[in-house]
Design an enzyme around this catalytic site. Structure first.
Site, PDB file in Angstrom:
ATOM      1  N   GLU A 190      39.247  54.821  43.451  1.00 54.36           N
ATOM      2  CA  GLU A 190      39.315  53.600  42.638  1.00 54.36           C
ATOM      3  C   GLU A 190      39.559  52.376  43.498  1.00 54.36           C
ATOM      4  OE1 GLU A 190      37.808  54.556  40.146  1.00 54.36           O
ATOM      5  OE2 GLU A 190      39.140  54.023  38.501  1.00 54.36           O
ATOM      6  N   THR A 247      34.063  43.350  37.394  1.00 51.42           N
ATOM      7  CA  THR A 247      35.491  43.621  37.268  1.00 51.42           C
ATOM      8  C   THR A 247      36.291  42.436  37.810  1.00 51.42           C
ATOM      9  OG1 THR A 247      34.979  45.950  37.551  1.00 51.42           O
ATOM     10  CG2 THR A 247      37.284  45.356  37.738  1.00 51.42           C
TER      11      THR A 247
END
Ligand code: ADP
Length: 306
Positions: free
Chosen positions: A128, A181
């Protein structure tokens, strides 16, 4: 065991009032992966189908997560990974998390399970970190553990698995527009008021209680987010209309999945969840934006061996 094939599920992070701490695991939306032992040390991504993603180990979240795990074991062999990608990257339902979590889960099985599922979370978080710049756990934790997960603390890492009521279904609509994001983060306010904090705490406590006591009405009353949704929703066309359509079709609540653009709704029962999906789909059909709809039970077990 020399080879393992598995299902790596999609996940919904945040779940309205649980910004950065809550996530849930989906049952029938996800990638498939094959992981094999090889004589060569290290890890290679040998094939990716379905999406155009990097094969280089250091650029693929699956490779980076496994490298983090391999630092903790001494072995004279390695692994190769094939990924069949069904979750579109950047959709907001944990595309990168599925690969990171699936990779470390599979390698751990082939190693004879030296690590518990909880212990695999920090390795998957390294994937991640590659995908988004921060090693967050709100997608990899539910992918590995299943059900709902609460990140009680990051330092030290403390993750609580919370079982979902049997009839709780998720509907996800993915309008196919790009929300970066970084943009989804940059629109957020860095400070929140005491009043907003109190409201959020009440709702988060209510949602967790509703999950434990199988109180669907309480779950519905608690699915609100006054801190993030008002700002992020601006990046998602028709968000308010899609949410309104979900609630009118009988959903308990609805909000942004992860950092979007996917929108989720939770419902009691599959029939309602499907009706909610049709209602949300209609919103995007009317404005001619391409979309996917997924209806899924909450997945109690996370990654599955196929
Ligand atoms: P999602 O929110 O759906 O997980 P992200 O934006 O977090 O999507 O992650 C996608 C990013 O991670 C993309 O930049 C993509 O190129 C990168 N990436 C690297 N390896 C993978 C992988 N195996 N699966 C998905 N995305 C990957």
């Amino acid at each position: 065991m020399k080879e393992i094939k598995l299902f790596a599920p999609a996940t919904i992070a945040n779940v309205s009032c649980g910004f950065d701490v809550l996530g849930l695991c989906l049952d029938n939306v996800g990638d498939e992966m094959i992981i094999r032992k090889t004589n060569d040390k290290g890890v290679k991504i040998t094939k990716i189908s379905g999406q155009n993603l990097p094969l280089e180990t250091e650029k693929n979240v699956a490779g980076v997560a496994v490298l983090a795990l391999l630092e903790k074991v001494t072995i004279d062999y390695g692994f190769e990974i094939e990924i069949s990608k069904n979750i579109k990257p950047g959709s907001g339902i944990g595309s990168s998390a599925a690969s990171s979590a699936g990779a470390v889960f599979g390698v751990n099985k082939l190693l004879g399970e030296p690590f518990s599922l909880q212990e695999l979370v920090p390795f998957a978080m390294e994937g991640e970190r590659l995908a988004s710049g921060t090693a967050h756990a709100d997608n990899v934790a539910p992918a590995l553990l299943g059900s709902f997960t609460l990140i009680r603390s990051y330092n030290p890492l403390d993750i609580v698995k919370i079982d979902a009521p049997k009839e709780l279904y998720a509907t996800v609509v993915h309008p196919q527009i790009e929300v970066k994001t970084s943009d989804a983060r940059s629109v957020l306010k860095q400070t929140v008021s005491l009043q907003q904090t109190v409201t959020q705490l009440g709702n988060l406590g209510g949602l967790i209680s509703g999950l434990y006591t199988e109180d669907y009405e309480l779950i519905g009353r608690s699915l609100h987010d006054e801190i993030v949704e008002p700002y992020r929703s601006i990046l998602i066309p028709e968000f308010e209309n899609a949410k309104k359509a979900a609630l009118e079709a009988g959903a308990l609540g609805s909000g942004i999945s992860g950092s979007g653009p996917s929108i989720f709704a939770l419902s009691k029962g599959k029939e309602t969840a499907e009706k909610v999906g049709r209602a949300m789909a209609l919103v995007y059909k009317n404005i001619e934006i391409d979309f996917d709809v997924h209806v899924s039970k909450v997945n109690a077990n996370g990654i599955k061996v196929l």
